[in-house]
Design an enzyme around this catalytic site. Structure first.
Site, PDB file in Angstrom:
ATOM      1  CG  LEU A 160      58.887  79.588  22.141  1.00 27.08           C
ATOM      2  CD1 LEU A 160      58.300  79.015  23.416  1.00 27.08           C
ATOM      3  CD2 LEU A 160      57.763  79.931  21.194  1.00 27.08           C
ATOM      4  CG  PHE A 260      69.185  80.000  32.251  1.00 29.14           C
ATOM      5  CD1 PHE A 260      68.458  78.829  32.347  1.00 29.14           C
ATOM      6  CD2 PHE A 260      68.666  81.054  31.530  1.00 29.14           C
ATOM      7  CE1 PHE A 260      67.229  78.708  31.716  1.00 29.14           C
ATOM      8  CE2 PHE A 260      67.433  80.949  30.896  1.00 29.14           C
ATOM      9  CZ  PHE A 260      66.712  79.767  30.991  1.00 29.14           C
ATOM     10  CB  ALA A 263      71.019  78.064  43.441  1.00 32.26           C
ATOM     11  CB  CYS A 271      62.961  72.261  26.207  1.00 35.68           C
ATOM     12  SG  CYS A 271      61.623  72.663  25.078  1.00 35.68           S
ATOM     13  NE  ARG A 338      55.129  69.429  28.238  1.00 35.90           N
ATOM     14  CZ  ARG A 338      55.058  69.828  26.959  1.00 35.90           C
ATOM     15  NH1 ARG A 338      55.096  68.921  25.990  1.00 35.90           N
ATOM     16  NH2 ARG A 338      54.967  71.096  26.632  1.00 35.90           N
TER      17      ARG A 338
HETATM   18  N1  NAD Z   1      57.771  74.043  24.651  1.00 37.22           N
HETATM   19  C1  NAD Z   1      58.792  74.872  24.497  1.00 37.22           C
HETATM   20  O1  NAD Z   1      59.000  75.794  25.288  1.00 37.22           O
HETATM   21  C2  NAD Z   1      59.735  74.726  23.303  1.00 37.22           C
HETATM   22  C3  NAD Z   1      60.672  75.732  23.052  1.00 37.22           C
HETATM   23  C4  NAD Z   1      61.509  75.614  21.937  1.00 37.22           C
HETATM   24  C5  NAD Z   1      61.423  74.493  21.128  1.00 37.22           C
HETATM   25  N2  NAD Z   1      60.528  73.503  21.415  1.00 37.22           N
HETATM   26  C6  NAD Z   1      60.420  72.365  20.490  1.00 37.22           C
HETATM   27  O2  NAD Z   1      59.311  72.599  19.640  1.00 37.22           O
HETATM   28  C7  NAD Z   1      58.643  71.369  19.336  1.00 37.22           C
HETATM   29  C8  NAD Z   1      57.190  71.440  19.782  1.00 37.22           C
HETATM   30  O3  NAD Z   1      57.169  71.598  21.184  1.00 37.22           O
HETATM   31  P1  NAD Z   1      55.791  71.813  21.980  1.00 37.22           P
HETATM   32  O4  NAD Z   1      56.140  71.945  23.421  1.00 37.22           O
HETATM   33  O5  NAD Z   1      55.022  72.868  21.313  1.00 37.22           O
HETATM   34  O6  NAD Z   1      55.108  70.381  21.697  1.00 37.22           O
HETATM   35  P2  NAD Z   1      53.710  69.803  22.201  1.00 37.22           P
HETATM   36  O7  NAD Z   1      53.936  68.368  22.447  1.00 37.22           O
HETATM   37  O8  NAD Z   1      53.163  70.696  23.273  1.00 37.22           O
HETATM   38  O9  NAD Z   1      52.761  69.983  20.924  1.00 37.22           O
HETATM   39  C9  NAD Z   1      52.870  69.231  19.771  1.00 37.22           C
HETATM   40  C10 NAD Z   1      51.524  69.273  19.046  1.00 37.22           C
HETATM   41  O10 NAD Z   1      51.663  68.600  17.788  1.00 37.22           O
HETATM   42  C11 NAD Z   1      50.481  67.840  17.544  1.00 37.22           C
HETATM   43  N3  NAD Z   1      50.812  66.775  16.583  1.00 37.22           N
HETATM   44  C12 NAD Z   1      51.521  65.641  16.782  1.00 37.22           C
HETATM   45  N4  NAD Z   1      51.691  64.969  15.635  1.00 37.22           N
HETATM   46  C13 NAD Z   1      51.067  65.677  14.668  1.00 37.22           C
HETATM   47  C14 NAD Z   1      50.893  65.519  13.272  1.00 37.22           C
HETATM   48  N5  NAD Z   1      51.417  64.479  12.640  1.00 37.22           N
HETATM   49  N6  NAD Z   1      50.203  66.455  12.605  1.00 37.22           N
HETATM   50  C15 NAD Z   1      49.667  67.517  13.236  1.00 37.22           C
HETATM   51  N7  NAD Z   1      49.802  67.735  14.560  1.00 37.22           N
HETATM   52  C16 NAD Z   1      50.497  66.836  15.270  1.00 37.22           C
HETATM   53  C17 NAD Z   1      50.074  67.347  18.913  1.00 37.22           C
HETATM   54  O11 NAD Z   1      48.704  67.009  18.944  1.00 37.22           O
HETATM   55  C18 NAD Z   1      50.393  68.566  19.792  1.00 37.22           C
HETATM   56  O12 NAD Z   1      49.301  69.441  19.904  1.00 37.22           O
HETATM   57  C19 NAD Z   1      59.445  70.281  20.037  1.00 37.22           C
HETATM   58  O13 NAD Z   1      60.381  69.776  19.127  1.00 37.22           O
HETATM   59  C20 NAD Z   1      60.155  71.031  21.152  1.00 37.22           C
HETATM   60  O14 NAD Z   1      61.357  70.409  21.532  1.00 37.22           O
HETATM   61  C21 NAD Z   1      59.659  73.610  22.468  1.00 37.22           C
END
Ligand code: NAD
Length: 443
Positions: A160, A260, A263, A271, A338
């Site tokens: 996403l 994507f 420019a 990510c 970020r």
């Molecule tokens: N943000 C994006 O657009 C996106 C898109 C695709 C994939 N991803 C991947 O998905 C994953 C999550 O990304 P995000 O941006 O949602 O992360 P984030 O850092 O925004 O959220 C992670 C959440 O997990 C919680 N957390 C941490 N350790 C925990 C535990 N042990 N138990 C319960 N909760 C816990 C944190 O408090 C936080 O709320 C990452 O691996 C990221 O690379 C993100």
């Protein structure tokens, strides 16, 4: 309809949980942050994502979504999705500590609900082999059960886009399911087929291929961005040429595609930067040449400096000048700052003693957490532009695209615009203001 647990309620976890809930599944969210849990319980999203608050309140009022910090509420689930964060360690490799700790806590609850063969699904972006070599042993050890017998395990990366997260979750281009035992793969595929319909594009593979697909996907997109930014620099030196036309034309080639190829000031967000770094480290450990990925990263880092050098050329002397920055988030429709190029450009301009005033429709609060009182925060773009000598468009928010040359001329001291996102037609500004853009020859 299923009982689903989602562990980690960040951008991915909360959107995933609410999309599942809004189709009638019973979803239980878990997050270690009690502050985050109480915000969500009060019907508020901890971050800005279009329509998310509405989805949250509908799910809560229909009784399909609840959340807590207590893993005990994950008893008797059909699926438990791991969506915790996977940031980089200082050496560039992936920090799997959240994944490890979530797996351990999950193992302890699935150990207590033996009658249900739950499938644990790793949705976080993790380096290849994490599901098999790290998550599986932790789950087996702490649950005292066997994967493939008493519980299932899949890797199911997420694609996403922030800013379009709900739409992407409801209509993904593809669903990737990696499994090492067939029953788990079939269970998850059956769930997604019922969720998306039988014509959904489901890729079934083993866990390490699924994990690699996520990195290959993101690094390819980052490569497209660094590629077009390099072409943009050529355009800036080639009188009369315009990167937008180049991108439009090459994007029409079905082998390339239009997305994507915008420019700009470079990619950011939570990510791309981390996933490029993680793939470099992973590939290097395998003895694979990472030259291409390094180039992608270097071009991206240079792009911030490139914007700063354009500023220096436009203003000649940066020190003491008032510069307005429109846009702080790493892209439009999100409050995520970020790795935002806007933040990096601001930090560089501050080091040159510029006076910075900013405005962003959604990201002011999160930017303030990073930049503190080093800059001025304006309540509107008009106020941010007041008496300034340069306006830099850093994020392509729709409301900035609606500004007219007169909006700048009316309030700026010396109207000069640096459009790093190419949201304006330069011809509209000709003869009215000084205007520069990425991928256009500077006046
Ligand atoms: N943000 C994006 O657009 C996106 C898109 C695709 C994939 N991803 C991947 O998905 C994953 C999550 O990304 P995000 O941006 O949602 O992360 P984030 O850092 O925004 O959220 C992670 C959440 O997990 C919680 N957390 C941490 N350790 C925990 C535990 N042990 N138990 C319960 N909760 C816990 C944190 O408090 C936080 O709320 C990452 O691996 C990221 O690379 C993100």
């Amino acid at each position: 309809l299923r009982n689903i647990g989602v562990v980690g309620l960040g951008n991915v976890g909360l959107c995933t949980a609410l999309c599942f809930a809004n189709k009638g599944n019973k979803v239980t969210g878990i997050d270690l942050s009690t502050e985050r849990i109480s915000t969500i319980q009060n019907g508020k999203s901890p971050f800005y994502e279009r329509n998310l608050t509405e989805y949250l309140n509908t799910a809560i009022s229909q009784g399909n979504f609840s959340c807590s910090s207590n893993y005990a509420s994950l008893l008797n689930m059909d699926f438990i999705f791991i969506t915790v964060g996977t940031p980089n360690l200082v050496n560039g490799s992936t920090d799997l500590s959240q994944v490890r700790s979530a797996s351990k806590s999950i193992a302890k609850v699935i150990g207590r609900s033996r009658e249900f063969p739950v499938v644990v699904v790793v949705k976080s972006t993790v380096t290849p082999r994490t599901t098999r070599k790290i998550v599986k042993p932790i789950l087996e050890r702490y649950s005292k059960m066997k994967m493939g017998v008493n519980f299932g395990l899949c890797a199911n990366p997420e694609f996403l886009r922030e800013g379009n997260a709900i739409e992407d979750t409801l209509h993904p281009d593809k669903v990737v399911i990696g499994f090492d035992d067939e029953r788990s793969g079939k269970e998850l595929a059956a769930f997604y087929e019922s969720f998306y319909g039988s014509d959904s594009k489901i890729i079934l593979t083993n866990t390490e291929t699924a994990e690699l697909i996520k990195y290959a996907n993101n690094v390819f997109l980052a490569t497209k961005i660094s590629y077009i930014n390099t072409i943009a620099r050529i355009c800036e030196k080639l009188r009369g040429s315009d990167v937008k036309k180049v991108a439009q034309a090459i994007g029409l080639d079905s082998r390339i595609g239009p997305k994507f190829l915008e420019a700009g000031p470079g990619y950011g967000g939570s990510c791309f930067p981390k996933d490029v770094k993680a793939l470099i480290t992973f590939a290097a450990n395998l003895g694979v040449s990472t030259e291409l990925f390094h180039a992608v990263e270097n071009v991206n880092a240079e792009q911030v400096e490139h914007v700063v050098s354009m500023v220096s050329r436009l203003l000649r002397r940066v020190k003491g000048k008032k510069i307005s920055i429109l846009g702080l988030s790493f892209k439009a429709d999100t409050d995520d700052v970020r790795e935002s190029p806007a933040i990096k450009v601001i930090e560089r301009l501050l080091s040159l003693n510029a006076k910075i005033t900013v405005y962003d429709p959604k990201a002011m609060k999160r930017a303030r957490e990073v930049l503190g009182d080093s800059i001025f925060y304006s309540p509107s773009s008009r106020e941010a532009l007041m008496d300034s000598e340069l306006c830099i468009i850093m994020t392509e928010w729709k409301e900035f695209t609606e500004l007219k040359p007169t909006d700048f001329i009316a309030v700026m001291k010396r109207p000069t615009i640096l459009d790093t996102r190419r949201i304006y037609d330069p011809w509209d500004f000709q003869g009215k203001t000084k205007f520069a853009g990425i991928g256009l020859e500077l006046e």
